[in-house]
Motif scaffolding. Structure first.
Motif, PDB file in Angstrom:
ATOM      1  N   GLY B 283       0.838  -1.196   0.000  1.00 37.71           N
ATOM      2  CA  GLY B 283       0.000   0.000   0.000  1.00 37.71           C
ATOM      3  C   GLY B 283       0.866   1.235   0.000  1.00 37.71           C
ATOM      4  N   SER B 285      -0.316   4.201   1.886  1.00 40.45           N
ATOM      5  CA  SER B 285      -0.598   4.966   3.110  1.00 40.45           C
ATOM      6  C   SER B 285      -1.400   4.064   4.040  1.00 40.45           C
ATOM      7  N   TRP B 286      -1.763   4.580   5.212  1.00 38.51           N
ATOM      8  CA  TRP B 286      -2.542   3.761   6.152  1.00 38.51           C
ATOM      9  C   TRP B 286      -3.960   3.510   5.644  1.00 38.51           C
ATOM     10  N   ARG B 287      -4.390   4.288   4.640  1.00 44.78           N
ATOM     11  CA  ARG B 287      -5.721   4.057   4.073  1.00 44.78           C
ATOM     12  C   ARG B 287      -5.751   2.797   3.208  1.00 44.78           C
ATOM     13  N   ASP B 288      -4.747   2.671   2.331  1.00 38.45           N
ATOM     14  CA  ASP B 288      -4.761   1.509   1.430  1.00 38.45           C
ATOM     15  C   ASP B 288      -3.719   0.466   1.865  1.00 38.45           C
ATOM     16  N   GLU B 290      -1.994  -2.734   3.131  1.00 41.38           N
ATOM     17  CA  GLU B 290      -2.322  -4.172   3.028  1.00 41.38           C
ATOM     18  C   GLU B 290      -1.064  -5.018   3.204  1.00 41.38           C
ATOM     19  N   SER B 361      -9.113  -2.778  15.094  1.00 41.56           N
ATOM     20  CA  SER B 361      -8.414  -1.877  14.175  1.00 41.56           C
ATOM     21  C   SER B 361      -7.971  -2.695  12.968  1.00 41.56           C
ATOM     22  N   MET B 422     -13.013  -5.065   5.864  1.00 40.46           N
ATOM     23  CA  MET B 422     -11.892  -4.264   5.360  1.00 40.46           C
ATOM     24  C   MET B 422     -10.563  -4.945   5.690  1.00 40.46           C
ATOM     25  N   ARG B 426      -7.514  -7.100   3.116  1.00 42.43           N
ATOM     26  CA  ARG B 426      -6.124  -6.640   3.024  1.00 42.43           C
ATOM     27  C   ARG B 426      -5.119  -7.724   3.410  1.00 42.43           C
TER      28      ARG B 426
END
Lengths: 252, 572
Positions: B283, B285-288, B290, B361, B422, B426
């Motif tokens: 990924g 960033s922490w958004r994407d 994986e 998380s 989610m 990932r």
């Protein structure tokens, strides 16, 4: 209804760590059984009966159990620790950590309390008719959360660090408080009817109302008009901006 | 002469290719021998899994952990693993124990011994703080210890690499190991520690280090060559650049590739990459964010020059502590947590930050999965050392819990069922059905360590080896770890017997004896002329920059408990 009366045989210099004096532990027990409960005295354990005269009336569940201390227990620590129901009445002064980690029930102290009164409590009620020392409703060293629920009422004064790291619940102090009340708070409500010094530093969340004088107000608070509470208009300050806090500080 | 005979043990000793076969083990004077006399004390181990004593090759148990204790006084009150942590009163044989992630020294010794572990390696000793580390070693009972000394952001190291003086560099490493009584070369975020002194970091293998005109790649190769020149027992031990950042799997593979050309001087790996879980993130960033574990595992499956350890995450509270100052600063800012930062003069910078791994998380859930993915996707267990990077990924007391994840797909599915969609999107863990057996577990917890640290007398049950033995109340073949994982966890949590140097230290999960452990350190011989030239350079450093004098620097012999000096002869 079960009533347990405890009175000290003679004043003790070395503190007694009575972390199991609570209605949950006493409910349904006879005087003999309660006398045999071990408590810490110095570096060893002794039965409770060595220190106290114990009278028991009736036998009932924790909710319906009342413990009454006749006279001063100013060298008995941790009374009511982790209690979840019932009532404790202390007719005199009490030592540190009274009501620590309380989850329910009620503690009434007809005297003064030492430090750490009701620290990390999660529920229930403490009514202190005298004054308290440091760290009322605070968290122990390193913890991110002090008091999380319940209510503490102090009819006298308290010293420094009132409600440190508070995350929930309510504290009402009728008298004055010392330095840095509501430091690092994350929630909950504190009402101080007397004076306070440097309140609410590093507060992230929660509400603090101070009805008396505020000494050394921190510059890290943003004034946002006024707010009315119970018919009284206060200056409304929001902060602590140093940490992007959204706590509300209401002062005269 | 003390003799013990362990009868009818179900022995799992991968070093000899023994896979849970019934046999007797004879012990005399702390060593495993062919046979003993009729007077030997007999331990009946019928129906009990028997392995060499566990060897934790990457743990933080002395030194920095003390900073963790300072900033987490609340840790002393935690008790998430009943019977193993929290406050435990002293007994006739043990001292009082407190703490979970940052337990007191005694607790570290007792708890490791209860898990059947007998040797640990503290993975980061700043040279300047070595004396303190050894003071803590002294107070950790039972276990044999060794420590890795930090060289990755050291001024003298970077200068010698920049000035292309490989012989002096080797001499400096030899001196540093002797000064800190260390066992090997640890490199943390090479160059990053120095950059952190300027509020910066390095972003990859080819970023120049501020003021030193060297790159992390040059530091890595320079130190690896010095390491091989000195014929050190362990290879360099590397915490890669970009730890904890999404996308860092690429840097990790790049680092691993860099070592294809390094030739080890001994029969061991050329590179050990540590806590790879933290370095196998994909990924941007922490958004994407994986998992990057499949890519790393793919590379490792085709490579023979390296070993690695997991840095497995355990859900619950942890305390991160690393000589990677900038990453700890970033953690503290992101998590709004308290932190401690330490700059070790010319040598490194470290930080300590407490955190909490929550299965709710998605980042933490994926981190948890990555460690297991690495262990299960890499085919050869001899390349893997099992760790949690204690207490970075979680405390070592949770090893038995983690073993059940490795050994049971059902147990993993149970944990995974609590994850968000989610998180599941990932990771690749749900699609992996491999389950490790006791033999593979023994490889990852004992045998790999023996080879990677070149300690042939540890981590195996060969005749002549140290009688460090763990006997678990569990019979392979009768207990199926893929379904009866609760039994596995229970058996590994409190060994039926742990023997340390032929002495029974744990019996039925309780501490029986608390002997003192040995401390291993490496004395690498360097020609006098090269040493003298190097000494002149560091004399200047001490006069100009250090707050202490060189004479106060060396860890004296009196600090070392039962020292075992490993001599090596460098090639110059």
């Amino acid at each position: 209804m079960q009533l347990v009366k405890l009175s000290l045989k003679k004043a003790n210099k070395i503190p007694i760590e009575a972390d199991n004096i609570n209605p949950d532990n006493f409910a349904g027990k006879s005087a003999e059984e309660i006398k045999a409960i071990p408590v810490w005295y110095g570096n060893g354990q002794c039965p409770l009966g060595d220190f106290f005269y114990i009278e028991v009336e009736g036998s009932d569940s924790a909710e319906n159990t009342k413990i009454v201390f006749e006279g001063d227990v100013s060298r008995v620590k941790r009374i009511g620790q982790n209690m979840s129901a019932g009532e404790i009445e202390i007719n005199g002064n009490v030592d540190m950590h009274c009501g620590f980690g309380m989850k329910g029930g009620k503690v009434v102290i007809n005297g003064d309390a030492d430090s750490w009164l009701g620290c990390e409590m999660a529920g229930g009620e403490i009514i202190l008719n005298g004054s308290a020392s440091y760290y009322v409703g605070a968290g122990y060293r390193g913890e991110a959360c002090g008091m999380r629920g319940g209510k503490i009422t102090v009819n006298g004064n308290t010293k420094d660090y009132l409600g440190e790291h508070m995350c929930g619940g309510e504290i009402l102090v009728k008298g004055d408080v010392g330095l840095l009340p509501a430091i690092s708070n994350n929630g909950g409500k504190i009402v101080i009817e007397g004076n306070a010094t440097m309140p609410a530093s590093e507060m992230k969340n929660g509400t603090v109302i101070i009805k008396g004088e505020v000494y050394d107000l921190l510059p890290s608070y943003k004034e946002e008009g006024t707010e009315e509470v119970e018919g009284v208009t206060y200056r409304k300050l929001v902060g602590d901006v140093n940490i992007g806090g959204k706590g509300v500080l209401l002062i005269k | 002469m003390s003799e013990i005979l362990i009868k009818n043990a179900s022995v799992c000793d991968p070093a000899q290719g023994i896979n849970c076969e019934p046999m007797d083990i004879c012990i005399r004077d702390g060593k495993i021998v062919e046979r003993v006399s009729g007077n030997a004390k007999v331990i009946d181990a019928v129906g009990k899994l028997t392995m060499a004593g566990g060897f934790d090759g990457h743990t933080h148990s002395a030194g920095k952990i003390n900073v963790g204790r300072f900033i987490n006084p609340n840790d002393a009150r935690k008790n998430p693993v009943p019977g193993l942590s929290g406050q435990v009163a002293r007994t006739e044989k043990t001292r009082a124990q407190v703490g979970y992630n940052t337990p007191n020294t005694y607790a570290i010794g007792y708890r490791y011994a209860k898990l059947g572990y007998t040797t640990i390696c503290e993975a980061a000793i700043p040279l300047l703080a070595a004396r303190h580390t050894h003071e803590e070693f002294k107070e950790i009972p039972i276990l044999d210890k060794m420590g890795l000394s930090l060289f990755g952001s050291n001024w003298q190291v970077m200068e010698y690499i920049r000035d292309k003086e490989p012989e002096k560099l080797a001499a400096y490493i030899a001196w540093g190991l002797k000064a800190s009584r260390g066992y090997g070369v640890k490199i943390v975020n090479p160059g990053g520690g120095e950059a952190w002194g300027w509020g910066r970091n390095v972003t990859g293998l080819y970023d120049p280090v501020p003021n030193f005109d060297v790159t992390p790649a040059e530091i890595l190769i320079g130190l690896a060559e010095a390491n091989e020149r000195l014929r050190l027992p362990h290879s360099i031990h590397v915490h890669c650049n970009n730890l904890g950042k999404p996308g860092n799997y690429a840097t990790t593979i790049e680092t691993m590739k860099l070592f294809e050309k390094v030739k080890p001087s001994r029969d061991r790996q050329a590179l050990h990459v540590t806590h790879v879980q933290f370095n196998a993130y994909a990924g941007t960033s922490w958004r994407d964010f994986e998992t990057g574990a499949p890519m790393v595992a793919d590379y490792v499956n085709g490579a023979d020059h390296l070993t690695f350890d997991l840095g497995q995450v355990i859900f619950g509270p942890a305390v991160t502590m690393t000589a990677d100052g900038p990453v700890e600063y970033a953690n503290a800012r992101m998590l709004h947590e308290k932190w401690s930062n330490q700059d070790i003069e010319l040598e490194d910078a470290s930080g300590v930050v407490p955190l909490f791994y929550s299965p709710k998380s998605f980042v933490n859930a994926v981190q948890w999965a990555i460690g297991l993915e690495l262990a299960l996707l890499v085919k050869d267990p001899w390349k893997i050392m099992f760790t949690t990077d204690s207490p970075n990924g979680g405390s070592f007391v949770n090893y038995p819990e983690a073993f059940t994840y490795l050994m049971s797909a059902k147990r993993r599915a149970e944990v995974i069922s609590g994850f968000s969609k989610m998180a599941l999107d990932r990771m690749v863990l749900p699609g992996i059905d491999r389950e490790l057996d006791f033999y593979e577990l023994a490889v990852m917890t004992r045998s790999t360590q023996s080879k990677m640290y070149s300690r042939p007398e540890k981590g195996n049950l060969k005749v002549g080896s140290d009688a460090d033995i763990a006997i678990y109340d569990l019979l392979p073949g009768q207990v199926d770890p893929s379904t009866e994982y609760a039994k596995v966890k229970q058996a590994f949590s409190g060994a039926a017997y742990t023997l340390k140097g032929g002495e029974i230290v744990v019996k039925d999960g309780e501490i029986e004896a608390t002997p003192k452990g040995k401390t291993y350190w490496v004395n690498a011989k360097v020609p006098k002329s090269i040493d003298a030239a190097m000494q002149k350079d560091i004399d200047r450093k001490f006069r100009k920059y250090y707050t202490v004098s060189k004479a106060n620097y060396m860890v004296e012999d009196s600090y070392i408990q039962k020292p075992v000096e490993i001599d090596t002869e460098g090639v110059f």
